[in-house]
Design a protein around this motif. Structure first.
Motif, PDB file in Angstrom:
ATOM      1  N   PRO A  84       0.791  -1.232   0.000  1.00 55.52           N
ATOM      2  CA  PRO A  84       0.000   0.000   0.000  1.00 55.52           C
ATOM      3  C   PRO A  84       0.825   1.286   0.000  1.00 55.52           C
ATOM      4  N   ASN A  85       2.125   1.186   0.387  1.00 50.38           N
ATOM      5  CA  ASN A  85       3.009   2.345   0.333  1.00 50.38           C
ATOM      6  C   ASN A  85       4.160   2.035  -0.619  1.00 50.38           C
ATOM      7  N   PHE A  86       4.611   3.033  -1.360  1.00 49.04           N
ATOM      8  CA  PHE A  86       5.632   2.782  -2.371  1.00 49.04           C
ATOM      9  C   PHE A  86       6.295   4.094  -2.766  1.00 49.04           C
ATOM     10  N   ILE A  87       7.360   3.990  -3.561  1.00 49.84           N
ATOM     11  CA  ILE A  87       8.036   5.159  -4.115  1.00 49.84           C
ATOM     12  C   ILE A  87       7.618   5.372  -5.560  1.00 49.84           C
ATOM     13  N   ASN A  88       7.567   4.275  -6.312  1.00 48.60           N
ATOM     14  CA  ASN A  88       7.142   4.327  -7.698  1.00 48.60           C
ATOM     15  C   ASN A  88       6.390   3.047  -8.010  1.00 48.60           C
ATOM     16  N   ASP A  89       5.652   3.043  -9.115  1.00 46.90           N
ATOM     17  CA  ASP A  89       4.853   1.859  -9.436  1.00 46.90           C
ATOM     18  C   ASP A  89       5.471   1.015 -10.542  1.00 46.90           C
ATOM     19  N   ALA A  90       6.711   1.337 -10.944  1.00 47.28           N
ATOM     20  CA  ALA A  90       7.402   0.565 -11.976  1.00 47.28           C
ATOM     21  C   ALA A  90       8.905   0.698 -11.784  1.00 47.28           C
ATOM     22  N   CYS A  91       9.646  -0.366 -12.049  1.00 48.50           N
ATOM     23  CA  CYS A  91      11.116  -0.273 -12.022  1.00 48.50           C
ATOM     24  C   CYS A  91      11.574   0.791 -13.003  1.00 48.50           C
ATOM     25  N   GLY A  92      10.971   0.770 -14.193  1.00 43.59           N
ATOM     26  CA  GLY A  92      11.327   1.736 -15.220  1.00 43.59           C
ATOM     27  C   GLY A  92      10.836   3.133 -14.935  1.00 43.59           C
ATOM     28  N   GLY A  93      10.025   3.301 -13.884  1.00 42.36           N
ATOM     29  CA  GLY A  93       9.590   4.636 -13.496  1.00 42.36           C
ATOM     30  C   GLY A  93      10.693   5.423 -12.827  1.00 42.36           C
ATOM     31  N   CYS A  94      11.640   4.728 -12.203  1.00 46.61           N
ATOM     32  CA  CYS A  94      12.812   5.376 -11.603  1.00 46.61           C
ATOM     33  C   CYS A  94      14.025   5.269 -12.518  1.00 46.61           C
ATOM     34  N   HIS A  95      14.226   4.089 -13.103  1.00 42.56           N
ATOM     35  CA  HIS A  95      15.337   3.862 -14.035  1.00 42.56           C
ATOM     36  C   HIS A  95      14.799   4.135 -15.440  1.00 42.56           C
ATOM     37  N   ILE A  96      14.775   5.398 -15.832  1.00 36.75           N
ATOM     38  CA  ILE A  96      14.147   5.777 -17.081  1.00 36.75           C
ATOM     39  C   ILE A  96      14.889   5.132 -18.252  1.00 36.75           C
ATOM     40  N   GLN A  97      14.190   4.275 -18.994  1.00 35.06           N
ATOM     41  CA  GLN A  97      14.775   3.528 -20.113  1.00 35.06           C
ATOM     42  C   GLN A  97      16.051   2.788 -19.677  1.00 35.06           C
ATOM     43  N   ASN A  98      16.061   2.314 -18.438  1.00 36.09           N
ATOM     44  CA  ASN A  98      17.205   1.628 -17.817  1.00 36.09           C
ATOM     45  C   ASN A  98      18.333   2.586 -17.445  1.00 36.09           C
ATOM     46  N   GLY A  99      18.124   3.865 -17.650  1.00 33.39           N
ATOM     47  CA  GLY A  99      19.118   4.855 -17.280  1.00 33.39           C
ATOM     48  C   GLY A  99      18.796   5.510 -15.959  1.00 33.39           C
ATOM     49  N   LYS A 100      19.235   6.728 -15.789  1.00 25.72           N
ATOM     50  CA  LYS A 100      19.003   7.461 -14.554  1.00 25.72           C
ATOM     51  C   LYS A 100      17.607   8.075 -14.544  1.00 25.72           C
ATOM     52  N   GLY A 101      17.196   8.514 -13.359  1.00 26.45           N
ATOM     53  CA  GLY A 101      15.983   9.299 -13.233  1.00 26.45           C
ATOM     54  C   GLY A 101      16.350  10.714 -12.840  1.00 26.45           C
TER      55      GLY A 101
END
Length: 445
Positions: A84-101
């Motif tokens: 119910p608590n989180f930082i983002n809802d996708a791995c790729g939501g933080c690692h944009i295109q597998n890169g940095k955010g």
């Protein structure tokens, strides 16, 4: 040679001796273009670090890697175990295109955070583990499954700026976190220890896991027995699969040992998704073993970008300087892998530019949250492969260092202290042309 005054006499003598004996170009002529060995991928853009590496020929493995792409980049829903608590809802939501955010904790254009704030109470637990904050855990999961996605902890970040100049008169301006503020009900600010972390790019983790432990330990010199000022040491952390302590390789303080455990920890702490390694007390994990395997394989056998412009005169000159001023004492340029489980990762000569060891980086980069055997000023040597390539991947304003303080690679170098201070000072004493050459070399990786 007045620009190299801070190089140790022994290092300078060796470089000059080799240059006179074999010719300067021979000394530093090793071709590092194929950064990931046979996993190096020439596909342009973000696809180059997302699709299976060229040497992956098994159709089943390639299919699993492709399915892992979908798992990594999908937006999980509450019905699929998010929160119910989180930082983002996708791995790729933080690692944009597998890169940095982006280095941003809140913003009108961001539904989710892309940075992490690790927290702990005073003291340490078993094996030096940080003491989690009751009701919060080891990091702030600032979002909830509420439709309004309100911030739970009212996180705010401010910066301070420090001006300086090189001996040749060129000025620079550094940025440093000045005030990280958040509210945890029931606790005062002084009771909470925190560490601000930015999103790293995901490049070649399977190869990093395949670097032999003996090689890493061979680089370690915790007592600085050779008196070179470098005393890197291994991080030993709990192994969730095999129990006991094992060598840490992943995370900014080398707090995870394998790609699988790193992925499982991120799923749980960043997205609130339970799994067999981090179950949160649940009987049935939200992420199946098959799903965790897909996430792991996706990262393990993805391609690594080629280095660029390695025959350019200025890039070659920068590579020489990189070694002369001691950057490669920690950012190890070349190593050969061993893997018993993945034939694609076995026996590869790679150029990750890391020793995966903990190094004391000085008070300027310290926080107040030690982690297992790592002190508050110790950080894992960051791999440099993909440093320039990643600009074309994430399409965000690139930031560097563990907390994103550095707005350029030059700023990142100038923040190096502790064991890296001699190399930083040597960089500062280079001429403008030499500094530019070194930065061009780093941008070519």
């Amino acid at each position: 040679m007045n620009s190299l005054v801070n190089i140790t006499p022994q290092r300078l003598l060796l470089a000059l001796s080799l240059a006179l004996t074999f010719g300067l170009s021979c000394c530093f002529a090793q071709d590092i273009t194929a950064l990931g060995g046979e996993l190096s991928n020439s596909i342009p853009g973000h696809n180059g670090i997302q699709v299976a590496a060229p040497n992956v020929t098994d159709t089943g493995r390639r299919a699993t890697q492709l399915l892992g792409f979908e798992t990594f980049h999908r937006n999980f829903k509450k019905s699929e175990g998010l929160g119910p608590n989180f930082i983002n809802d996708a791995c790729g939501g933080c690692h944009i295109q597998n890169g940095k955010g982006p280095v941003r904790l809140r913003g009108a254009r961001l539904k989710m955070n892309t940075m992490v704030i690790k927290v702990a109470l005073e003291g340490s637990g078993e094996n030096g583990a940080p003491i989690n904050v009751p009701g919060v855990g080891e990091q702030l999961q600032d979002r909830t499954n509420s439709p309004r996605l309100k911030s739970r902890f009212r996180v705010r970040l401010r910066w301070r700026f420090i001006s300086g100049k090189f001996p040749d008169g060129e000025r620079y301006r550094l940025r440093q976190p000045r005030r990280l503020r958040f509210r945890i009900p029931g606790y005062s600010r002084k009771e909470i220890k925190s560490s601000l972390r930015m999103t790293p790019a995901i490049i070649g983790p399977g190869l990093l896991e395949s670097i032999p432990e003996a090689t890493i330990l061979g680089w370690s010199d915790p007592d600085d027995t050779n008196n070179d000022g470098i005393s890197g040491r291994p991080s030993y952390i709990p192994d969730k699969v095999n129990s006991g302590l094992t060598l840490g390789r992943f995370g900014l303080r080398a707090a995870q040992p394998t790609v699988e455990q790193q992925s499982a920890a991120a799923a749980f702490f960043d997205m609130g998704i339970s799994n067999r390694l981090f179950d949160g007390g649940e009987d049935t994990p939200n992420l199946s073993d098959e799903g965790l395997e897909k996430l792991t394989v996706y990262q393990e056998i993805a391609g690594v970008p080629f280095a660029r412009n390695q025959e350019n005169e200025r890039v070659v000159a920068g590579k020489v300087l990189f070694q002369q001023i001691g950057c490669d004492d920690c950012h190890k340029m070349t190593v050969t892998t061993e893997s018993s489980s993945s034939p694609e990762l076995d026996g590869q000569t790679i150029h990750p530019f890391t020793d995966l060891l903990l190094h004391d980086m000085g008070a300027g980069l310290a926080d107040n949250r030690p982690e297992f055997s790592a002190s508050s000023s110790e950080w894992r040597t960051l791999p440099l492969w993909g440093l320039g390539f990643i600009r074309t991947v994430s399409r965000v304003e690139l930031r560097f260092m563990h907390d994103g303080r550095a707005r350029s690679v030059q700023e990142a170098i100038l923040w190096h202290g502790g064991e890296a201070q001699a190399s930083r000072d040597a960089f500062k004493n280079l001429s403008k042309r030499e500094r530019t050459s070194l930065l061009r070399f780093l941008d070519s990786l």
